[in-house]
Design an enzyme around this catalytic site. Structure first.
Site, PDB file in Angstrom:
ATOM      1  N   HIS A  20      -7.497  -9.248   8.337  1.00  0.00           N
ATOM      2  CA  HIS A  20      -8.461  -8.805   7.322  1.00  0.00           C
ATOM      3  C   HIS A  20      -9.819  -9.376   7.708  1.00  0.00           C
ATOM      4  CE1 HIS A  20      -5.474  -7.508   4.308  1.00  0.00           C
ATOM      5  NE2 HIS A  20      -4.749  -8.521   4.730  1.00  0.00           N
TER       6      HIS A  20
ATOM      7  N   HIS B 213       0.808  -1.231   0.000  1.00  0.00           N
ATOM      8  CA  HIS B 213       0.000   0.000   0.000  1.00  0.00           C
ATOM      9  C   HIS B 213       0.840   1.279   0.000  1.00  0.00           C
ATOM     10  CE1 HIS B 213      -3.848  -2.105   0.744  1.00  0.00           C
ATOM     11  NE2 HIS B 213      -3.017  -3.016   1.202  1.00  0.00           N
TER      12      HIS B 213
ATOM     13  N   HIS C 285      -6.524  -3.686  11.633  1.00  0.00           N
ATOM     14  CA  HIS C 285      -5.484  -4.189  10.733  1.00  0.00           C
ATOM     15  C   HIS C 285      -4.064  -4.066  11.273  1.00  0.00           C
ATOM     16  CE1 HIS C 285      -3.976  -5.756   7.016  1.00  0.00           C
ATOM     17  NE2 HIS C 285      -3.330  -4.653   6.709  1.00  0.00           N
TER      18      HIS C 285
END
Ligand SMILES: [Zn+2]
Length: 468
Positions: free
Chosen positions: A397, A71, A155
């Protein structure tokens, strides 16, 4: 004109795949970019999102959801080696960890075979670092008509969901998120305002997670039984995030089992020390559970009693049973790969995969229990594989139930699925469409999209009121 405004969405990465997350949104002349990752199964330019397919100079703001490499790791490339000139935002803990993590990434990608494919240097990293702006959770920022707010995503430490509003239209980007309370993090929260569009991850598709307590017991039992028979245990992890969660579990287990006193647990990471300080600093952003421990015992729960930090394998005395928590999580290179190759031939040993394994990595291949694995130094050589392979997922997740429940609470009429391999994503799409089938053809209809990379999605929104 009928007043319909075009909302354009395009994945430059992370469309029908896990890796190199990067999504572009265009609405009313504004352009927003979400995340800038790399793909863990590739190296060099091939690991980047498809930046050539979009004019990055038109991007107004770039929001980074969390520090994971898929990310955030192409951000220095975007900021220093493209025509991008927008503003970049992330939360404070994300920025603090990002610095150490990416300087490690630069090191790893500039040694050996991969040296020629380094995407940027340490200088690029520090130059770009100063230009990154930080945001607090729950505080709205306005940049030239674009308003956005960060919410807790669970997360990993610092992970955020972004609720963005442009000209009355709202969309929520989940990034990677979890709804389960673990030992140190708050679960993702449902934002107070309802968005028109939800962009959500689909990593686990329609799968169901094993209950938390059961998998902890399975993990510690497996480790204990491996050690008793004289074996070694390898836990490949991403350097930060789930690693800290596993260390909390192991440290507690060791303090409850005196028979393990002489057995060493190592956390092999050059980042361990630096990042301990970050975890220490941001304890106020973690859950009540860990804050209470911190207060009551007046000691830092991340100051482990039974875990030894080692920078690399130079001083590692590989003698007798032990546990090593080592990165990278997908065994592409580095310490975890070296130990796997060393320990693979012995059937007393165990490797336990606790993270999400991306298609195309050795970690994913290992789950098929191959008889041989390729040597990293010399890919033509293979090593016999007798080590026991187990998968106990601690990847933070959502599973189907958690994802669909969250979607129900957020209540969007348009859902865009990202961050999932084609099959699980396709199954999630079908499950959601059938869940909302009763609204089909009504003005309550829920639309679900799963666009591929570089496919432009063009949605029309009519009659939105402009918030004043
Ligand atoms: Zn992540």
């Amino acid at each position: 004109a009928n007043g319909a405004e075009s909302f354009r969405f395009m994945n430059l990465g992370g469309g029908n795949e896990v890796g190199r997350s990067c999504h572009i949104i265009q609405y009313k002349g504004k352009t927003i970019m979400l995340d800038a990752g790399v793909h863990p199964a590739h190296s060099g330019i091939a690991a980047l999102p498809f930046y050539d397919e979009f004019d990055l100079s038109t991007v107004d703001i770039l929001l980074i959801s969390h520090f994971h490499l898929d990310h955030a790791a192409s951000l220095p490339y975007v900021m220093q080696h493209t025509n991008f000139k927008g503003r970049v935002f992330m939360t404070h803990p994300t920025k603090a960890i990002y610095r150490w993590l990416l300087s490690d990434f630069v090191k790893v990608t500039s040694i050996g075979a991969s040296a020629s494919s380094a995407l940027y240097t340490d200088d690029d990293l520090s130059e770009s670092f100063d230009k990154i702006e930080t945001v607090d959770y729950h505080s709205t920022i306005e940049v030239d008509g674009i308003r956005f707010t960060a919410y807790h995503a669970g997360h990993v430490l610092g992970a955020a969901m972004f609720l963005v509003e442009i000209g009355g239209l709202k969309f929520l980007f989940t990034g990677d998120y979890s709804r389960e309370e673990n030992r140190h993090l708050n679960p993702a929260e449902v934002p107070p305002t309802k968005p028109d569009v939800l962009i959500t991850e689909s990593t686990f598709g329609t799968a169901t997670h094993e209950p938390r307590l059961e998998k902890e017991v399975r993990l510690t039992n497996l480790i204990h039984s491996t050690l008793i028979k004289g074996g070694r245990v390898l836990l490949p992890v991403f350097a930060l995030g789930t690693a800290q969660e596993l260390l909390l579990i192991l440290d507690e287990y060791w303090s409850q089992h005196q028979d393990l006193d002489g057995v060493n647990v190592y956390y092999a990471s050059s980042l361990a020390k630096k990042c301990l300080a970050v975890f220490q600093t941001y304890i106020n952003m973690m859950n009540d559970n860990i804050r209470k421990q911190f207060r009551d015992q007046n000691s830092n729960p991340f100051q482990f009693k039974h875990i030894k930090n080692i920078k690399n394998l130079d001083k590692f005395d590989d003698f007798g049973p032990c546990v090593v928590v080592a990165s990278p999580g997908m065994l592409q290179n580095g310490v975890s790969r070296e130990l796997l190759e060393r320990w693979a031939p012995d059937s007393r040993n165990s490797v336990i995969m606790t993270g999400y394994s991306v298609e195309g990595t050795l970690a994913k291949n290992l789950l098929t229990e191959p008889d041989q694995i390729p040597s990293f130094q010399n890919p033509d050589n293979s090593i016999p594989r007798r080590i026991n392979i187990e998968e106990i997922s601690f990847a933070a997740h959502v599973d189907y139930e958690q994802n669909s429940k969250f979607i129900e609470l957020v209540d969007p009429k348009t859902i865009i699925l990202v961050h999932g391999e084609s099959n699980p994503m396709g199954r999630l799409k079908s499950a959601l469409l059938s869940k909302y089938s009763k609204f089909k053809g009504t003005d309550q209809e829920v639309k679900v999209y799963n666009p591929r990379n570089c496919d432009e999605l063009d949605l029309k929104f009519k009659g939105l009121k402009i918030a004043k």
